[in-house]
Structures are given as C-alpha cells and as structure tokens.
Design a protein around this motif. Structure first.
Motif, mmCIF file in Angstrom:
data_model
loop_
_atom_site.group_PDB
_atom_site.id
_atom_site.type_symbol
_atom_site.label_atom_id
_atom_site.label_comp_id
_atom_site.label_asym_id
_atom_site.label_seq_id
_atom_site.Cartn_x
_atom_site.Cartn_y
_atom_site.Cartn_z
ATOM 1 N N THR A 103 0.835 -1.200 0.000
ATOM 2 C CA THR A 103 0.000 0.000 0.000
ATOM 3 C C THR A 103 0.870 1.249 0.000
ATOM 4 O O THR A 103 0.601 2.193 -0.738
ATOM 5 C CB THR A 103 -0.933 0.008 1.232
ATOM 6 N N VAL A 104 1.920 1.249 0.799
ATOM 7 C CA VAL A 104 2.823 2.396 0.853
ATOM 8 C C VAL A 104 3.521 2.566 -0.494
ATOM 9 O O VAL A 104 3.636 3.676 -1.018
ATOM 10 C CB VAL A 104 3.848 2.227 1.994
ATOM 11 N N GLY A 105 3.976 1.465 -1.097
ATOM 12 C CA GLY A 105 4.639 1.534 -2.396
ATOM 13 C C GLY A 105 3.705 2.040 -3.473
ATOM 14 O O GLY A 105 4.076 2.868 -4.304
ATOM 15 N N LEU A 106 2.452 1.569 -3.459
ATOM 16 C CA LEU A 106 1.473 1.999 -4.443
ATOM 17 C C LEU A 106 1.147 3.478 -4.262
ATOM 18 O O LEU A 106 1.041 4.218 -5.235
ATOM 19 C CB LEU A 106 0.205 1.155 -4.324
ATOM 20 N N ALA A 107 1.037 3.921 -3.024
ATOM 21 C CA ALA A 107 0.760 5.338 -2.766
ATOM 22 C C ALA A 107 1.911 6.199 -3.276
ATOM 23 O O ALA A 107 1.688 7.272 -3.838
ATOM 24 C CB ALA A 107 0.537 5.564 -1.276
ATOM 25 N N HIS A 108 3.140 5.736 -3.099
ATOM 26 C CA HIS A 108 4.301 6.488 -3.576
ATOM 27 C C HIS A 108 4.284 6.602 -5.102
ATOM 28 O O HIS A 108 4.546 7.665 -5.655
ATOM 29 C CB HIS A 108 5.593 5.818 -3.105
#
Length: 115
Positions: A15-20
């Motif tokens: 989720t953090v990677g996708l948000a980035h």
C-alpha cells in the motif's frame, strides 16, 4: 503475534509503495500541465512550425508527386512480388510432400498460405 499480524506487514508495504507511485505519477502529470508546450518539442520541429505555410508551384508539386509515386509504387510492387512468390512456393511444397516431411496438418498449411 498471530497470523493476522504477519499478513498485514506485506500488505502495508504494498500500500505504501502503491501510494508512492501514485503520488509520483500525479506530480509528473502536474509538471507536464504547468510546462510550456514548446518545451517538449525539439528545436528543429519548432523552426519548421514557425516557418508557416509553404507555397509550392505547380511544376514542383507535380515533380514531387511523381517522385513519391515512383518510390511508393516500387515498394508496393516488390512487396506484392514477394508475397506471390511465397504463396506459390508454399503451394508447390504442399503438393511435393512437405506435409509428411514436417508433420504439419493441412489446415496449418492453408492458414500459412492465406496468412
């Protein structure tokens, strides 16, 4: 620690990677919207576009048309010749027994000839 806690770790990282990635793409799009359209075009294209409309006389126009027609016609005739040779060769080889030699079915040969 139970199994639910173990599963949340990788999902949080995804989720953090996708948000980035989404944030970076949004910033890139915003930068493109703010930029002047001329900044994305190279100098030669800008020079050509700034020339405006080019007037060509009738003699030059007909000469260019003949030149283009000759080149395009040459390529088309060569392409059709190669295609006809290919079809003829495939038909001849299917008569001479390529089906038995290559273990190809009749429908595969028909597909190759028409394709």
């Amino acid at each position: 620690m139970d199994r639910a806690d173990d599963n949340e770790g990788p999902q949080d990282a995804k989720t953090v990677g996708l948000a980035h990635v989404e944030q970076q793409m949004t910033e890139d799009i915003d930068d493109l919207k703010k930029a002047d359209p001329g900044d994305r075009v190279d100098g030669q294209v800008q020079k050509y576009a700034a020339m405006g409309r080019v007037e060509i006389d009738e003699a030059t126009n007909s000469r260019l048309k003949r030149l283009i027609d000759k080149r395009v016609l040459t390529i088309m005739v060569f392409t059709y010749l190669v295609q006809a040779l290919d079809k003829g060769t495939m038909s001849f080889t299917s008569i001479m027994g390529i089906l038995d030699y290559t273990h190809v079915s009749n429908s595969q040969v028909r597909y190759k000839i028409t394709g």
